[in-house]
Write an enzyme that holds these catalytic residues in place. Structure first.
Site, PDB file in Angstrom:
ATOM      1  N   HIS A  13       0.824  -1.207   0.000  1.00  0.00           N
ATOM      2  CA  HIS A  13       0.000   0.000   0.000  1.00  0.00           C
ATOM      3  C   HIS A  13       0.858   1.256   0.000  1.00  0.00           C
ATOM      4  O   HIS A  13       1.732   1.411   0.851  1.00  0.00           O
ATOM      5  CB  HIS A  13      -0.884  -0.041   1.258  1.00  0.00           C
ATOM      6  CG  HIS A  13      -1.885   1.054   1.346  1.00  0.00           C
ATOM      7  ND1 HIS A  13      -2.089   1.777   2.492  1.00  0.00           N
ATOM      8  CD2 HIS A  13      -2.757   1.557   0.436  1.00  0.00           C
ATOM      9  CE1 HIS A  13      -3.048   2.666   2.293  1.00  0.00           C
ATOM     10  NE2 HIS A  13      -3.474   2.552   1.060  1.00  0.00           N
ATOM     11  N   HIS A  55      -0.986  11.487  -1.900  1.00  0.00           N
ATOM     12  CA  HIS A  55      -2.268  11.020  -1.378  1.00  0.00           C
ATOM     13  C   HIS A  55      -3.204  12.167  -1.015  1.00  0.00           C
ATOM     14  O   HIS A  55      -4.353  12.216  -1.439  1.00  0.00           O
ATOM     15  CB  HIS A  55      -2.032  10.133  -0.148  1.00  0.00           C
ATOM     16  CG  HIS A  55      -3.294   9.606   0.459  1.00  0.00           C
ATOM     17  ND1 HIS A  55      -4.042  10.328   1.377  1.00  0.00           N
ATOM     18  CD2 HIS A  55      -3.963   8.443   0.268  1.00  0.00           C
ATOM     19  CE1 HIS A  55      -5.100   9.622   1.713  1.00  0.00           C
ATOM     20  NE2 HIS A  55      -5.083   8.473   1.066  1.00  0.00           N
TER      21      HIS A  55
END
Ligand code: G3P
Ligand code: MG
Length: 246
Positions: A13, A55
């Site tokens: 991830h 992100h």
């Protein structure tokens, strides 16, 4: 069910999970060092339309910049430090652009889940530009890349720009209309937050012919339970702890 699915069962991830600064080349190296064959990362556009990895909507948490990322051109973003926030060991690690990460993935045989993460209001443009870039950067290796997004408008634009690329719809809790959304976007996979997923929902996703990917799974027991429910892949931040389940 898509017979040509080859995505590995474990996906690092944001690159290196907890061990390296998220969405950086150092993170991708960390995944490889831990034996991972697939990575997930988040891609948005700079103010001048360049696809790069980040992100958050703001720069503050993961770089030495501040404020909304959507206001910065790529030449400013490329000068930021995206590693020191995690540890001095990573000081000087830059924000990578998509092309840099694509080259690394191709050179190391990594499968890539490119999560399209648009800044607010730029969903359609981001979906289109990222899909066009991915189609070029992964030319001849399209089987090793999977686009996904929480933003259905971004994924629809990606579908229009590069229909040949595999798509996965991302959800937190699975909404009532999930199957209609996934069908409309001709997705191969549905990606769900493991904290919200039930065994019945997992079975329904698989029964409708979609691959099931679950995030973010950091406990071995949870991984075993989800694989038992038929999950095709898990995103993890706990690279060493989950490596043996790949
Ligand atoms: O793509 C799976 C996962 O990365 C979605 O959540 O917030 O970590 O991008 P987030
Ligand atoms: Mg993500």
């Amino acid at each position: 069910m898509n017979a040509s699915w080859s995505f590995p069962r474990l996906i690092a991830h944001r690159g290196g999970g907890r061990l390296a600064p998220e969405n950086t080349l150092a993170g991708m190296r960390c995944a490889v060092e831990h034996g991972y064959r697939a990575v997930e990362f988040d891609v948005k556009l700079s103010a001048d339309g360049h696809p790069y990895l980040l992100h958050d909507d703001d720069l503050d948490r993961t770089t030495d910049g501040y404020g909304p990322a959507r206001l910065k051109a790529w030449d400013e973003l490329a000068r930021l430090d995206a590693g020191a926030w995690l540890s001095p060991e990573f000081a000087g690690e830059p924000l990578p652009d998509l092309a840099t990460i694509a080259t690394y993935c191709r050179e190391h045989g990594l499968w890539a889940n490119v999560e399209i993460k648009p800044c607010p209001g730029r969903e359609e443009e981001t979906g289109r530009v990222v899909a066009e870039a991915v189609a070029q950067l992964w030319a001849g290796q399209e089987d090793k890349v999977l686009l996904s997004s929480f933003a259905d408008t971004a994924l629809a634009a990606a579908q229009q720009a590069a229909p040949q690329l595999a798509r996965g719809m991302l959800f937190e809790a699975l909404p009532a209309d999930w199957a209609a959304v996934a069908a409309r976007l001709a997705c191969v996979s549905v990606h769900v937050d493991g904290d919200w997923l039930s065994e019945e929902q997992a079975a329904a996703i698989r029964a409708c012919g979609y691959r099931l990917l679950v995030y973010t799974v950091n406990e071995p027991n949870a991984a075993l339970r989800l694989f038992g429910w038929g999950a095709d892949g898990l995103f993890t931040d706990a690279l060493p702890q989950l490596a043996r389940y790949g």
